[in-house]
Motif scaffolding. Structure first.
Motif, short mmCIF file in Angstrom:
data_model
loop_
_atom_site.label_atom_id
_atom_site.label_comp_id
_atom_site.label_asym_id
_atom_site.label_seq_id
_atom_site.Cartn_x
_atom_site.Cartn_y
_atom_site.Cartn_z
N GLN A 88 0.83 -1.22 0.00
CA GLN A 88 0.00 0.00 0.00
C GLN A 88 0.86 1.27 0.00
O GLN A 88 0.49 2.27 -0.60
N THR A 89 2.01 1.19 0.67
CA THR A 89 2.92 2.36 0.65
C THR A 89 3.43 2.60 -0.77
O THR A 89 3.49 3.74 -1.23
N ALA A 90 3.77 1.50 -1.46
CA ALA A 90 4.24 1.65 -2.85
C ALA A 90 3.13 2.27 -3.71
O ALA A 90 3.40 3.16 -4.53
N ALA A 91 1.89 1.83 -3.51
CA ALA A 91 0.77 2.37 -4.30
C ALA A 91 0.56 3.85 -3.99
O ALA A 91 0.33 4.67 -4.88
N MET A 92 0.64 4.19 -2.72
CA MET A 92 0.42 5.59 -2.31
C MET A 92 1.50 6.50 -2.87
O MET A 92 1.22 7.60 -3.35
N ALA A 93 2.75 6.02 -2.82
CA ALA A 93 3.86 6.82 -3.35
C ALA A 93 3.66 7.03 -4.85
O ALA A 93 3.83 8.15 -5.36
N ALA A 94 3.27 5.96 -5.56
CA ALA A 94 3.07 6.08 -7.01
C ALA A 94 1.98 7.11 -7.29
O ALA A 94 2.12 7.97 -8.16
N LYS A 95 0.90 7.02 -6.54
CA LYS A 95 -0.23 7.93 -6.74
C LYS A 95 0.19 9.39 -6.51
O LYS A 95 -0.34 10.29 -7.15
N CYS A 96 1.11 9.60 -5.59
CA CYS A 96 1.50 10.97 -5.22
C CYS A 96 2.82 11.39 -5.88
O CYS A 96 3.44 12.38 -5.47
N ASN A 97 3.25 10.61 -6.90
CA ASN A 97 4.49 10.94 -7.63
C ASN A 97 5.73 11.03 -6.75
O ASN A 97 6.56 11.92 -6.92
N LEU A 98 5.83 10.14 -5.79
CA LEU A 98 7.02 10.08 -4.93
C LEU A 98 7.76 8.78 -5.24
O LEU A 98 7.14 7.79 -5.65
N ASP A 99 9.08 8.78 -5.04
CA ASP A 99 9.84 7.53 -5.18
C ASP A 99 9.63 6.69 -3.92
O ASP A 99 9.40 7.23 -2.84
N CYS A 100 9.75 5.38 -4.09
CA CYS A 100 9.52 4.50 -2.94
C CYS A 100 10.53 3.36 -2.92
O CYS A 100 10.79 2.74 -3.95
N GLU A 101 11.13 3.12 -1.77
CA GLU A 101 12.05 1.99 -1.61
C GLU A 101 11.57 1.15 -0.43
O GLU A 101 11.30 1.69 0.65
N LEU A 102 11.46 -0.15 -0.67
CA LEU A 102 10.92 -1.06 0.35
C LEU A 102 12.04 -1.97 0.84
O LEU A 102 12.69 -2.64 0.03
N LEU A 122 5.08 -8.60 -6.68
CA LEU A 122 4.78 -8.24 -8.07
C LEU A 122 4.10 -6.86 -8.11
O LEU A 122 4.46 -6.00 -8.91
N LEU A 123 3.14 -6.66 -7.22
CA LEU A 123 2.43 -5.36 -7.19
C LEU A 123 3.38 -4.23 -6.81
O LEU A 123 3.35 -3.16 -7.40
N ASP A 124 4.24 -4.47 -5.81
CA ASP A 124 5.22 -3.44 -5.42
C ASP A 124 5.99 -2.98 -6.65
O ASP A 124 6.20 -1.78 -6.87
N GLU A 125 6.42 -3.98 -7.46
CA GLU A 125 7.22 -3.63 -8.64
C GLU A 125 6.37 -2.89 -9.67
O GLU A 125 6.82 -1.92 -10.28
N LEU A 126 5.13 -3.35 -9.85
CA LEU A 126 4.25 -2.65 -10.81
C LEU A 126 4.00 -1.20 -10.37
O LEU A 126 3.84 -0.31 -11.19
N PHE A 127 4.00 -0.98 -9.06
CA PHE A 127 3.80 0.39 -8.56
C PHE A 127 5.10 1.20 -8.62
O PHE A 127 5.14 2.35 -8.20
#
Ligand code: PLP
Length: 258
Positions: A88-102, A122-127
């Protein structure tokens, strides 16, 4: 009950309005014979509308708004390899145009291939998130630190595991308001709220929100990670931090609600 007091409390905090709210409350039918047993309702926080839904959307709306307000451009967080919170963090970052590292850690005894490459990974990567596999939580701290130095510490906002800190708890303070409004509209009085509890922000937020509204409905948490006393202590610690950092009321009777 005064849900409007929660609304007034929340006004001073910024929120990224990404989720689909209010989530419905549905009556479960067929769980008990109609004449015996309690009525059971479910708050559908699987339908929060971000990256397949889940309870972290509420927390991330406040955490990511905080990150953006303070000018951060990269979000770090951690969890198990198949963490719903990380997804969900990856999805939120994508939505808000932020980079995300997990920074993800393996959970012992899990099967290999799908666990490592499929589902949430898989979803993390797609996001668009970068995944960094770490041996354990200690290594997570070290690698986050190293990577933050590379990127420049001023650019990196760290969302704690499960999004559970006082800012994240605001999401469940707001959920308490939603539940109270829905209960008023439907004319239903809930005797208790029962939740899963892990990183503590859901329970702390609900307890604090109900307190703000002057409601003493108990919030019972069920935890699979540690025993009840230890978990209650962690929830209490987070409630204390909420009082100090975001100004929720202090209440010595809180433990009776856990
Ligand atoms: C559906 C659901 N409810 C509650 C929790 C527990 O929330 P918290 O980590 O805030 O204690 C989780 C944890 O992942 C969850 O997935």
């Amino acid at each position: 009950m005064f849900p409007e007091k929660i609304e007034a409390f929340l006004q001073k905090f910024e929120r990224a309005t990404v989720g689909h709210f209010p989530t419905p409350i549905e009556k479960l039918s067929g769980t008990f014979p109609a004449s015996s047993g309690p009525n059971v309702y479910i708050k559908r926080d699987d339908c929060t509308g971000l990256g397949l839904g889940g309870n972290k959307t509420r927390k991330l709306e406040y955490l990511i708004a905080d990150a953006m307000k303070r000018g951060y451009t990269t979000i770090f967080t951690t969890g198990g390899i198949q963490s719903n919170h990380a997804r969900q963090t990856a999805a939120m970052a994508a939505k808000c145009n932020l980079d995300c590292e997990l920074f993800l850690t393996p959970v012992a005894g899990t099967p290999e291939r799908n666990y490592k490459d499929n589902g949430n990974v898989l979803l993390d990567e797609l996001f668009g998130a970068k995944i960094r596999i770490c041996e354990d939580e200690k290594q997570v701290d070290v690698r986050m630190e190293e990577r933050a130095q590379e990127l420049g510490a001023d650019n990196v906002y760290i969302v704690p595991i499960g999004g559970s800190n006082p800012i994240g708890s605001l999401g469940y303070i707001r959920c308490a308001q939603e539940i109270l409004e829905q209960s008023q509209q439907a004319g239903i009085s809930f005797d208790a709220i029962v939740i899963a509890t892990g990183s503590c922000g859901t329970q702390a937020g609900l307890v604090a929100g109900l307190e703000i509204a002057g409601v003493n409905t108990p919030v019972y948490g069920y935890c699979v990670s540690r025993d009840g006393d230890e978990q209650a202590g962690l929830v209490m610690e987070l409630l204390e931090r909420c009082s100090e950092e975001i100004g929720t009321p202090e209440n010595p009777h809180r433990l009776s609600a856990l």
